[in-house]
Design an enzyme around this catalytic site. Structure first.
Site, PDB file in Angstrom:
ATOM      1  N   GLU A 109       0.834  -1.198   0.000  1.00 24.88           N
ATOM      2  CA  GLU A 109       0.000   0.000   0.000  1.00 24.88           C
ATOM      3  C   GLU A 109       0.874   1.255   0.000  1.00 24.88           C
ATOM      4  OE1 GLU A 109      -3.727   1.767   2.643  1.00 24.88           O
ATOM      5  OE2 GLU A 109      -2.125   0.691   3.678  1.00 24.88           O
ATOM      6  N   LYS A 161      -9.798   1.485  -2.442  1.00 17.67           N
ATOM      7  CA  LYS A 161      -9.999   1.040  -1.060  1.00 17.67           C
ATOM      8  C   LYS A 161     -11.366   1.463  -0.534  1.00 17.67           C
ATOM      9  CE  LYS A 161      -7.541   1.285   3.397  1.00 17.67           C
ATOM     10  NZ  LYS A 161      -6.389   1.953   4.064  1.00 17.67           N
ATOM     11  N   CYS A 203      -5.204  -3.047   2.997  1.00 19.65           N
ATOM     12  CA  CYS A 203      -4.924  -2.729   4.398  1.00 19.65           C
ATOM     13  C   CYS A 203      -6.138  -2.817   5.323  1.00 19.65           C
ATOM     14  CB  CYS A 203      -4.241  -1.360   4.479  1.00 19.65           C
ATOM     15  SG  CYS A 203      -3.340  -1.091   6.042  1.00 19.65           S
TER      16      CYS A 203
END
Length: 280
Positions: A45, A116, A157
């Site tokens: 990331e 995300k 994440c």
């Protein structure tokens, strides 16, 4: 060649505020992974920039753009599939960006873009405080991508804490789940391995987790431990405390064996999963 075997390379980096230095390191580690036989490589990331929010505008890009073109060129150079970690993607909203992951085929084609969904807005007093949504906009949909007869599910994440996303990816056929991350040192020491193994076990998938490690601005520390977990939840590769690449071999015959012998996905009962009724 055994079509059930796939060698993968999972990258661990210490990205900071120097974008060009970060990308040069990423390219070097992609080269290393390919030289060691990896046919699928994943970056972490915020691979191109990990630093203060007031520099997001200076480091954000459109997709496709200069950074994604560099990743595409590396995939093409080595004839590999490549998960481009995530980068800051420009939006039409001033001061707002997407945290975006990109996936490339061996001919350099941009095959998938995932933004995300879950943003890291937390406050653990005295330890970790973060407000990702101050500059990042959430994505709106799960993404899978095909790869030589297999399916890859994408995430980033903090998504890791939302098991419903991974179940959706598994139900869409995912056998590999990518989790590029910049997990904090404080949460990572207790939760990183546990959560990654849980996502592997409950979805009977391989989980590939490229990671950031070490300090970055402003005054933050990433946990590292880029790893690969198999469908039984065993960690088959775990990076040491430094930048580098860990290599693992995925065995899809073993994945099928796990799913056959312990058929939890097949044993689901969606009709029973109605909202809980409270009886008073």
């Amino acid at each position: 060649m055994n079509d059930d075997l796939l060698r993968v390379g999972v990258v661990q980096m210490n990205s900071r505020s120097d974008k060009e230095a970060n990308l040069a390191t990423a390219e070097r580690l992609i080269d290393e992974a390919a030289e060691r036989g990896a046919k699928l490589v994943g970056l972490p990331e915020y691979v191109s920039y990990l630093g203060a929010k007031d520099q997001h505008e200076a480091n954000a890009e459109s997709i496709p753009g200069p950074t994604t073109e560099r990743f595409a060129a590396k995939a093409r150079q080595h004839g590999i599939y490549l998960l481009g970690g995530s980068i800051l993607e420009r939006t039409d909203t001033p001061g707002k960006y997407f945290n975006t992951s990109t996936f490339y085929s061996p001919d350099g084609e941009l095959q998938a873009v995932y933004r995300k969904i879950h943003l890291f807005d937390i406050d653990i007093t005295g330890n970790v405080s973060a407000n990702e949504s101050a500059t990042i906009m959430p994505g709106e949909r799960p993404v899978t991508v095909g790869m030589d007869g297999h399916t890859v599910g994408l995430s980033i994440c903090y998504d890791l804490r939302f098991p419903e996303l991974y179940r959706l990816l598994a139900l869409e056929g995912a056998e590999i789940l990518f989790v590029p991350a910049a997990f904090t040192q404080f949460t990572g020491k207790d939760h990183w391995h546990v959560l990654l193994r849980a996502r592997a076990i409950e979805n009977q998938c391989y989980v590939l987790a490229p990671a950031q490690i070490g300090p970055h601005e402003p005054n933050a520390q990433c946990y590292g431990h880029a790893l690969v977990a198999d469908p039984w939840g065993t960690v088959t590769a775990d990076a040491p405390n430094q930048e580098g690449v860990v290599i693992a071999d995925l065995d899809f015959a073993y994945l099928r064996q796990v799913r056959t012998q312990l058929p939890s996905l097949a044993n689901r009962r969606p009709a029973a999963y109605e909202p809980v009724t409270i009886h008073i």
